[in-house]
Design an enzyme around this catalytic site. Structure first.
Site, short mmCIF file in Angstrom:
data_model
loop_
_atom_site.label_atom_id
_atom_site.label_comp_id
_atom_site.label_asym_id
_atom_site.label_seq_id
_atom_site.Cartn_x
_atom_site.Cartn_y
_atom_site.Cartn_z
N CYS A 147 0.83 -1.21 0.00
CA CYS A 147 0.00 0.00 0.00
C CYS A 147 0.86 1.25 0.00
O CYS A 147 1.41 1.64 1.03
CB CYS A 147 -0.92 -0.02 1.21
SG CYS A 147 -1.91 1.48 1.37
N CYS A 150 -0.37 4.07 2.23
CA CYS A 150 -0.10 3.86 3.66
C CYS A 150 1.39 4.06 3.97
O CYS A 150 1.73 4.66 4.99
CB CYS A 150 -0.44 2.44 4.09
SG CYS A 150 -1.95 1.76 3.42
N ASP A 151 2.26 3.54 3.14
CA ASP A 151 3.67 3.41 3.53
C ASP A 151 4.67 4.23 2.71
O ASP A 151 5.84 4.28 3.06
CB ASP A 151 4.09 1.92 3.43
CG ASP A 151 3.29 1.06 4.40
OD1 ASP A 151 2.89 1.58 5.46
OD2 ASP A 151 3.06 -0.12 4.10
#
Ligand code: NAP
Length: 322
Positions: A147, A150-151
């Site tokens: 992701c 997200c990261d």
């Protein structure tokens, strides 16, 4: 729990969608029963995909970020605080054609369902497809990610590899150019599967390089990712691509197998919802990633879980009046 026990509301799944539905419906005094799934080593486990993430920095309300598993433990406790009952079990079969709905746990061939529910909320989520390499699983959260939203932030000025050749891979790669020093797309063929518009965008972006006709043999690194071992499928030659981050973007699969033949799905298997969380079966609502392949964020999943709980409450009120 007694066999054949009757419940007003059963929720399948315990990611942000399922647990938000549990919080809202428990506060509405519906005493929901949540089947959270069973712990598993795969990417499919209680708490959903956030259990596989490290720091979550974009969930509103956490100015300094929160660990994915910590967020899920907190949501679970919040649901329990209002009276949600959570079972570490997985439904093995559902009968959505019967009234009330039949839900089996364990032996799916048992003549009678384990549970019956007036309303069902499906929040079984989706799983990222993974390459299936041992070191990929070991280094998930330590350089391996599924992701970018997200990261990606953790890979500022780092060397990033994205594996895949579809729209997801290109979308991830384009997003990651904001952070990475370099972004290399490793694809197993010479042609991308992605839409032309995404291809054009990627080809126009200087920071993105391509490694064609290459399959991933191994993910390298002891504590954290240091690179990928790839093989050129045309020559058979293996080489090391140094990297700090590897984003696997080879597609997602919705966890909708349990409802095959009973609920409307799109061609990729995502449950089709209309007017918010409604499926084609009255009294069955779906929320989160099992019905959303577009946004796929914890916050959007949580929002749709809230919608499902509100609709469930309205549905139960109507049932009570008839
Ligand atoms: P996808 O279209 O199925 O593409 C998956 C890619 O991963 C393909 O290039 C495939 O290679 C590769 N792949 C699959 N298994 C692999 C393996 N084991 N090892 C190496 N490579 C592997 O999946 P997606 O990109 O997630 O897209 C899914 C759907 O969502 C599509 O309809 C897409 O258009 C849509 N979507 C749209 C957007 C957008 O419009 N912005 C963004 C994301 C997704 P091959 O090409 O060789 O099969």
């Amino acid at each position: 729990m007694q066999s054949g026990e009757m419940r007003d509301l059963v929720i399948l799944g315990s990611g942000p969608a399922g647990l938000t539905a549990a919080i809202y419906s428990a506060r509405a005094d519906l005493r929901p029963l949540v089947l959270e799934g069973e712990p598993s080593s795969s990417s499919d486990q209680p708490g959903g995909q956030l259990m596989l993430t490290t720091e979550v920095e974009n969930f509103p309300g956490f100015a300094h970020g929160v660990l994915g598993p910590e967020l899920m433990v907190s949501m679970r406790a919040q649901a329990e605080r209002f009276g949600a009952e959570i079972l570490t079990e997985r439904a093995s079969r559902v009968d959505l054609g019967s009234t009330p709905i039949g839900i089996w746990i364990g032996d799916r061939d048992a003549p009678e369902p384990t549970l019956r529910a007036r309303v069902l909320i499906i929040a079984t989520g989706a799983r990222s497809l993974m390459l299936g390499i041992e070191n990929e699983a070991r280094l998930l959260g330590y350089g391996v990610s599924t992701c970018a939203t997200c990261d990606g932030f953790f890979f500022r000025d780092k060397r990033i590899i994205v594996v895949g050749g579809g729209d997801s891979a290109l979308e991830e790669a384009l997003f990651l150019t904001k952070f990475g020093d370099s972004v290399t797309i490793v694809h197993r063929r010479k042609e991308l599967r992605a839409s032309k518009i995404m291809q054009d965008r990627a080809f126009r972006t200087d920071k993105i390089a391509f490694r064609w006709d290459s399959v991933v043999v191994d993910v390298l690194g002891d504590q954290r990712v240091t690179g990928l071992l790839v093989k050129d499928v045309t020559t058979g030659e293996e080489s090391v691509l140094p990297a700090d981050g590897v984003f696997v973007a080879i597609g997602h699969v919705p966890s909708s197998e349990l409802f095959a033949g009973q609920l409307e799905t799109d061609e990729a298997g995502y449950l089709v919802t209309r007017e918010g969380p409604r499926t084609n079966v009255p009294g069955v609502f779906a929320c989160g990633d099992v019905q959303d392949h577009v946004y796929r964020q914890a916050v959007t999943a949580a929002g749709s879980g809230c919608m499902a709980a509100i609709e469930a409450e309205r549905y139960l009120s109507l049932l009570a009046q008839t």
